[in-house]
Structures are given as C-alpha cells and as structure tokens.
Design a protein around this motif. Structure first.
Motif, short mmCIF file in Angstrom:
data_model
loop_
_atom_site.label_atom_id
_atom_site.label_comp_id
_atom_site.label_asym_id
_atom_site.label_seq_id
_atom_site.Cartn_x
_atom_site.Cartn_y
_atom_site.Cartn_z
N LEU A 1 0.86 -1.19 0.00
CA LEU A 1 0.00 0.00 0.00
C LEU A 1 0.89 1.23 0.00
O LEU A 1 1.61 1.49 0.96
N THR A 2 0.87 1.99 -1.09
CA THR A 2 1.71 3.18 -1.23
C THR A 2 0.84 4.42 -1.27
O THR A 2 -0.29 4.39 -1.76
N GLN A 3 1.37 5.52 -0.77
CA GLN A 3 0.67 6.80 -0.81
C GLN A 3 1.32 7.66 -1.89
O GLN A 3 2.50 7.96 -1.81
N ARG A 4 0.55 8.03 -2.88
CA ARG A 4 1.06 8.89 -3.94
C ARG A 4 0.92 10.34 -3.50
O ARG A 4 0.04 10.67 -2.71
N PRO A 5 1.79 11.23 -3.97
CA PRO A 5 1.76 12.62 -3.49
C PRO A 5 0.47 13.37 -3.82
O PRO A 5 0.03 14.20 -3.06
N HIS A 6 -0.14 13.07 -4.96
CA HIS A 6 -1.33 13.82 -5.37
C HIS A 6 -2.47 12.90 -5.76
O HIS A 6 -3.15 13.13 -6.76
#
Length: 99
Positions: A60-65
């Motif tokens: 699970l990754t969080q993208r900047p936008h």
C-alpha cells in the motif's frame, strides 16, 4: 450547477463488525478486483505467518497527489519495500465470543 466531486480510489474507514482500520480498494489496473485490507503494517515474518492460498499480501503506497495505491506482492518484491509503502493483507475480523 456544480455537484460535489466524486471521490475516486480507495477510502480509509473502519470495519463495521470489529472496528478495525481498513482500506477499501476498487478494482483497477494494479489489483483487478475489489478488496478490503487491514491498515496494520506487516513485517516479513508476519507476512509469512498470515500468507495462505486465498489470502494475499499487498503493498500500500501513498502517492503525493492521489489516493493510496494497492499493489499485489509478487515473489520478486524485495522485503525492504522500494515503494515506501506498507505491506498489508486482506481484512479478517478477529475471533470474538458473544458472551
């Protein structure tokens, strides 16, 4: 007349049965099915302990936008995740007793 924007991607919430933190993922190109995952990060040892034929491990990754992105882990995914994400698995409510 402008309406409220439709939220795209996953949504973090709580399981209605056990109250645990979860992430709801809608099918897309990276994971082609809908799923609900626990937001509790797993260590490599914990991943090995919970892995079953019908229980998958995800990154699970969080993208900047954008919304968080879920990726299936494959055998070539390194244990020290280069994506800066957390490794999670399908949600299962813990066993409880009624009384």
């Amino acid at each position: 007349m402008a309406g409220a924007g439709r939220r795209r991607g996953g949504a973090n919430s709580r399981c209605p049965a056990c109250g645990g933190p979860t992430h709801h993922h809608r099918a897309n190109h990276s994971v082609p099915f809908n799923t609900v995952v626990d937001l509790t990060p797993l260590t490599p040892a914990e991943q090995a302990a919970v892995r079953e034929p019908n229980r998958l491990i995800y990154c699970l990754t969080q993208r900047p936008h954008g919304p968080p992105q879920l990726r299936l882990l494959n055998p070539w995914h390194p244990p020290d995740c280069p994506h800066g994400g957390i490794h999670v698995t399908d949600h299962r409510c813990p066993p409880t007793t009624l009384f």
